[in-house]
Design a protein around this motif. Structure first.
Motif, PDB file in Angstrom:
ATOM      1  N   ILE A  73       1.371  -3.152   1.343  1.00 50.82           N
ATOM      2  CA  ILE A  73       2.202  -2.261   0.660  1.00 50.82           C
ATOM      3  C   ILE A  73       2.132  -2.597  -0.611  1.00 50.82           C
ATOM      4  CG2 ILE A  73       4.590  -0.999   0.430  1.00 50.82           C
ATOM      5  CD1 ILE A  73       4.428  -1.670   3.556  1.00 50.82           C
ATOM      6  N   CYS A  74       1.851  -1.773  -1.612  1.00 53.75           N
ATOM      7  CA  CYS A  74       1.743  -2.190  -3.119  1.00 53.75           C
ATOM      8  C   CYS A  74       3.095  -1.982  -4.091  1.00 53.75           C
ATOM      9  CB  CYS A  74       0.614  -1.845  -3.733  1.00 53.75           C
ATOM     10  SG  CYS A  74      -1.008  -2.162  -2.818  1.00 53.75           S
ATOM     11  N   ARG A  75       3.580  -2.961  -4.679  1.00 56.57           N
ATOM     12  CA  ARG A  75       4.691  -2.736  -5.756  1.00 56.57           C
ATOM     13  C   ARG A  75       4.208  -2.992  -6.792  1.00 56.57           C
ATOM     14  NH1 ARG A  75       7.217  -3.580  -0.696  1.00 56.57           N
ATOM     15  NH2 ARG A  75       8.514  -2.215   0.182  1.00 56.57           N
ATOM     16  N   TRP A  76       3.486  -2.383  -7.667  1.00 56.73           N
ATOM     17  CA  TRP A  76       2.894  -2.698  -8.830  1.00 56.73           C
ATOM     18  C   TRP A  76       3.889  -3.264 -10.077  1.00 56.73           C
ATOM     19  CZ3 TRP A  76      -1.940  -3.819  -7.522  1.00 56.73           C
ATOM     20  CH2 TRP A  76      -2.509  -3.234  -6.668  1.00 56.73           C
ATOM     21  N   ASP A  77       4.951  -2.374  -9.961  1.00 54.41           N
ATOM     22  CA  ASP A  77       6.027  -3.040 -11.013  1.00 54.41           C
ATOM     23  C   ASP A  77       6.488  -4.172 -10.757  1.00 54.41           C
ATOM     24  OD1 ASP A  77       7.189  -1.818  -8.724  1.00 54.41           O
ATOM     25  OD2 ASP A  77       8.933  -1.282  -9.780  1.00 54.41           O
ATOM     26  N   ARG A  78       6.531  -4.579  -9.563  1.00 49.85           N
ATOM     27  CA  ARG A  78       7.010  -5.860  -9.420  1.00 49.85           C
ATOM     28  C   ARG A  78       5.975  -7.131  -9.207  1.00 49.85           C
ATOM     29  NH1 ARG A  78      11.234  -4.745  -4.447  1.00 49.85           N
ATOM     30  NH2 ARG A  78      11.752  -2.513  -5.211  1.00 49.85           N
ATOM     31  N   ASP A  79       4.807  -6.611  -9.312  1.00 50.59           N
ATOM     32  CA  ASP A  79       3.586  -7.774  -9.131  1.00 50.59           C
ATOM     33  C   ASP A  79       3.468  -8.312  -7.604  1.00 50.59           C
ATOM     34  OD1 ASP A  79       1.284  -8.869  -9.906  1.00 50.59           O
ATOM     35  OD2 ASP A  79       2.209 -10.802 -10.760  1.00 50.59           O
ATOM     36  N   LEU A  80       3.692  -7.233  -6.873  1.00 48.02           N
ATOM     37  CA  LEU A  80       4.239  -7.693  -5.324  1.00 48.02           C
ATOM     38  C   LEU A  80       3.392  -7.024  -4.111  1.00 48.02           C
ATOM     39  CD1 LEU A  80       6.414  -9.437  -3.711  1.00 48.02           C
ATOM     40  CD2 LEU A  80       7.518  -7.279  -3.654  1.00 48.02           C
ATOM     41  N   VAL A  81       3.059  -7.587  -3.273  1.00 42.44           N
ATOM     42  CA  VAL A  81       2.351  -6.683  -2.195  1.00 42.44           C
ATOM     43  C   VAL A  81       3.050  -7.131  -0.793  1.00 42.44           C
ATOM     44  CG1 VAL A  81       0.042  -6.325  -3.099  1.00 42.44           C
ATOM     45  CG2 VAL A  81       0.421  -8.237  -1.763  1.00 42.44           C
ATOM     46  N   ASP A 114      -5.530  -9.109  -7.580  1.00 45.65           N
ATOM     47  CA  ASP A 114      -4.867 -10.055  -8.665  1.00 45.65           C
ATOM     48  C   ASP A 114      -3.313  -9.876  -8.520  1.00 45.65           C
ATOM     49  OD1 ASP A 114      -5.535 -12.298 -10.263  1.00 45.65           O
ATOM     50  OD2 ASP A 114      -5.212 -10.870 -12.150  1.00 45.65           O
ATOM     51  N   VAL A 115      -2.902  -9.840  -7.283  1.00 47.20           N
ATOM     52  CA  VAL A 115      -1.391  -9.629  -7.424  1.00 47.20           C
ATOM     53  C   VAL A 115      -0.839 -11.130  -7.339  1.00 47.20           C
ATOM     54  CG1 VAL A 115       0.636  -8.951  -5.935  1.00 47.20           C
ATOM     55  CG2 VAL A 115      -1.546  -7.489  -6.050  1.00 47.20           C
ATOM     56  N   GLY A 116       0.423 -11.165  -7.920  1.00 44.91           N
ATOM     57  CA  GLY A 116       1.362 -12.433  -8.047  1.00 44.91           C
ATOM     58  C   GLY A 116       1.987 -13.012  -7.076  1.00 44.91           C
ATOM     59  N   VAL A 117       2.328 -11.980  -6.203  1.00 45.56           N
ATOM     60  CA  VAL A 117       3.101 -12.598  -4.941  1.00 45.56           C
ATOM     61  C   VAL A 117       2.953 -11.606  -3.494  1.00 45.56           C
ATOM     62  CG1 VAL A 117       5.514 -12.934  -3.909  1.00 45.56           C
ATOM     63  CG2 VAL A 117       5.149 -13.602  -6.202  1.00 45.56           C
ATOM     64  N   ALA A 118       2.949 -12.402  -2.477  1.00 45.39           N
ATOM     65  CA  ALA A 118       2.905 -11.576  -1.464  1.00 45.39           C
ATOM     66  C   ALA A 118       4.125 -11.600  -0.534  1.00 45.39           C
ATOM     67  CB  ALA A 118       1.664 -11.870  -0.536  1.00 45.39           C
ATOM     68  N   ALA A 119       4.964 -10.712  -0.139  1.00 48.02           N
ATOM     69  CA  ALA A 119       6.256 -11.159   0.636  1.00 48.02           C
ATOM     70  C   ALA A 119       6.182 -10.528   1.900  1.00 48.02           C
ATOM     71  CB  ALA A 119       7.399 -10.549  -0.299  1.00 48.02           C
ATOM     72  N   VAL A 120       6.630 -11.230   2.807  1.00 47.63           N
ATOM     73  CA  VAL A 120       6.579 -10.774   4.251  1.00 47.63           C
ATOM     74  C   VAL A 120       7.864 -10.518   4.681  1.00 47.63           C
ATOM     75  CG1 VAL A 120       5.544 -11.186   6.410  1.00 47.63           C
ATOM     76  CG2 VAL A 120       4.372 -11.842   4.629  1.00 47.63           C
ATOM     77  N   PRO A 121       8.354  -9.366   5.068  1.00 46.25           N
ATOM     78  CA  PRO A 121       9.659  -9.226   5.673  1.00 46.25           C
ATOM     79  C   PRO A 121       9.775  -9.145   7.136  1.00 46.25           C
ATOM     80  CG  PRO A 121       9.100  -7.134   4.849  1.00 46.25           C
ATOM     81  CD  PRO A 121       7.908  -8.139   4.381  1.00 46.25           C
ATOM     82  N   ILE A 122      10.563  -9.489   7.859  1.00 49.14           N
ATOM     83  CA  ILE A 122      10.523  -9.670   9.373  1.00 49.14           C
ATOM     84  C   ILE A 122      12.133  -9.383   9.718  1.00 49.14           C
ATOM     85  CG2 ILE A 122      10.177 -11.110  11.536  1.00 49.14           C
ATOM     86  CD1 ILE A 122       8.518 -13.006   9.784  1.00 49.14           C
ATOM     87  N   HIS A 123      12.019  -8.485  10.759  1.00 48.08           N
ATOM     88  CA  HIS A 123      13.566  -8.124  11.459  1.00 48.08           C
ATOM     89  C   HIS A 123      14.088  -9.185  11.885  1.00 48.08           C
ATOM     90  CE1 HIS A 123      16.210  -6.420  14.230  1.00 48.08           C
ATOM     91  NE2 HIS A 123      15.970  -5.079  13.714  1.00 48.08           N
ATOM     92  N   GLY A 124      15.476  -9.543  11.699  1.00 48.10           N
ATOM     93  CA  GLY A 124      16.385 -10.670  11.755  1.00 48.10           C
ATOM     94  C   GLY A 124      15.871 -11.213  13.263  1.00 48.10           C
ATOM     95  N   GLU A 125      15.791 -10.337  14.241  1.00 46.77           N
ATOM     96  CA  GLU A 125      15.700 -10.621  15.812  1.00 46.77           C
ATOM     97  C   GLU A 125      14.352 -10.832  16.259  1.00 46.77           C
ATOM     98  OE1 GLU A 125      17.963  -7.724  17.783  1.00 46.77           O
ATOM     99  OE2 GLU A 125      19.746  -8.026  16.475  1.00 46.77           O
ATOM    100  N   ASN A 126      13.511 -10.580  15.335  1.00 42.28           N
ATOM    101  CA  ASN A 126      11.930 -10.653  15.879  1.00 42.28           C
ATOM    102  C   ASN A 126      11.287 -12.210  15.876  1.00 42.28           C
ATOM    103  OD1 ASN A 126       9.156 -10.159  16.493  1.00 42.28           O
ATOM    104  ND2 ASN A 126       8.882  -8.639  15.078  1.00 42.28           N
TER     105      ASN A 126
END
Length: 209
Positions: free
Chosen positions: A95-103, A135-147
């Motif tokens: 999932i790409c969020r180009w305005d944040r330089d983030l996937v 060439d994205v700056g950061v990859a962020a991985v969210p995980i459900h709090g109970e997973n």
């Protein structure tokens, strides 16, 4: 922009389109027809498909978002020599969020393929695409709090690639219209490049061959 196919030692990721995945096949594994789908999607931000039309629309949505460079989605298939070679093992996304330089890498893995560390191998490949190709700056991985299962898997590969755990974000997202906490991990391009020894061989192609 996105590669049509990605290959690792044990996996082949193919762009999820109507040409490669029959909606009836997606419906069979992602609806209540599958006895394990509720367990597989317990902590995911989508619900099992209700109808065949839903499967058709989901694939069409993946195609649209690919063309608009918002999200890339691939079907995961074990390669030859693996148990269940060629089967629909799940999906992998960026999932790409180009305005944040983030996937944000995403994954849904069917239960028959749990316990093989496919999620980590898939993550290795998607990080290579994100940092080497996009060439994205950061990859962020969210995980459900109970997973807890996914937490351990993500912790392993994020540490391997030099990233970090950033903390628990309370009521950060929703699940079935209820607020949910999210753990967040991240890896920067600089951290990934510094952890060169953690990289695995990844082959990408643009024409599906």
């Amino acid at each position: 922009m996105f590669p049509e196919t990605i290959e690792t030692d044990r996996l082949r990721l193919e762009r999820l389109t109507r040409d490669r995945v029959d909606p009836r096949d997606l419906y069979a594994v992602a609806s209540d027809r599958s006895p394990t789908v509720d367990e597989e999607t317990e902590y995911l931000p989508w619900s099992p498909l209700a109808t065949l039309r839903d499967a058709e629309e989901r694939i069409a949505e993946f195609e649209r978002r690919w063309d608009e460079r918002e999200r890339a989605e691939w079907v995961i298939r074990p390669r030859e020599g693996e148990d269940g070679a060629g089967e629909f093992a799940g999906t992998a996304g960026l999932i790409c969020r180009w305005d944040r330089d983030l996937v944000s890498p995403a994954v849904w893995l069917r239960k028959p393929f749990w316990g093989r560390r496919y999620s980590g191998e898939r993550a290795d490949a998607l990080l290579a695409v994100a940092f080497d190709r996009l060439d994205v700056g950061v990859a962020a991985v969210p995980i459900h709090g109970e997973n807890d299962r996914s937490y351990r898997a993500v912790e392993r590969y994020v540490e391997r690639h030099g990233g970090r755990y950033e903390g628990l974000l309370r009521n950060h997202a929703g699940r079935y219209d209820e607020p949910a906490d999210h753990h967040r991990f991240s890896v920067s391009r600089a951290e990934w490049r510094a952890a060169d020894g953690a990289r695995t061989a990844v082959r990408v192609t643009d024409d599906g061959d």
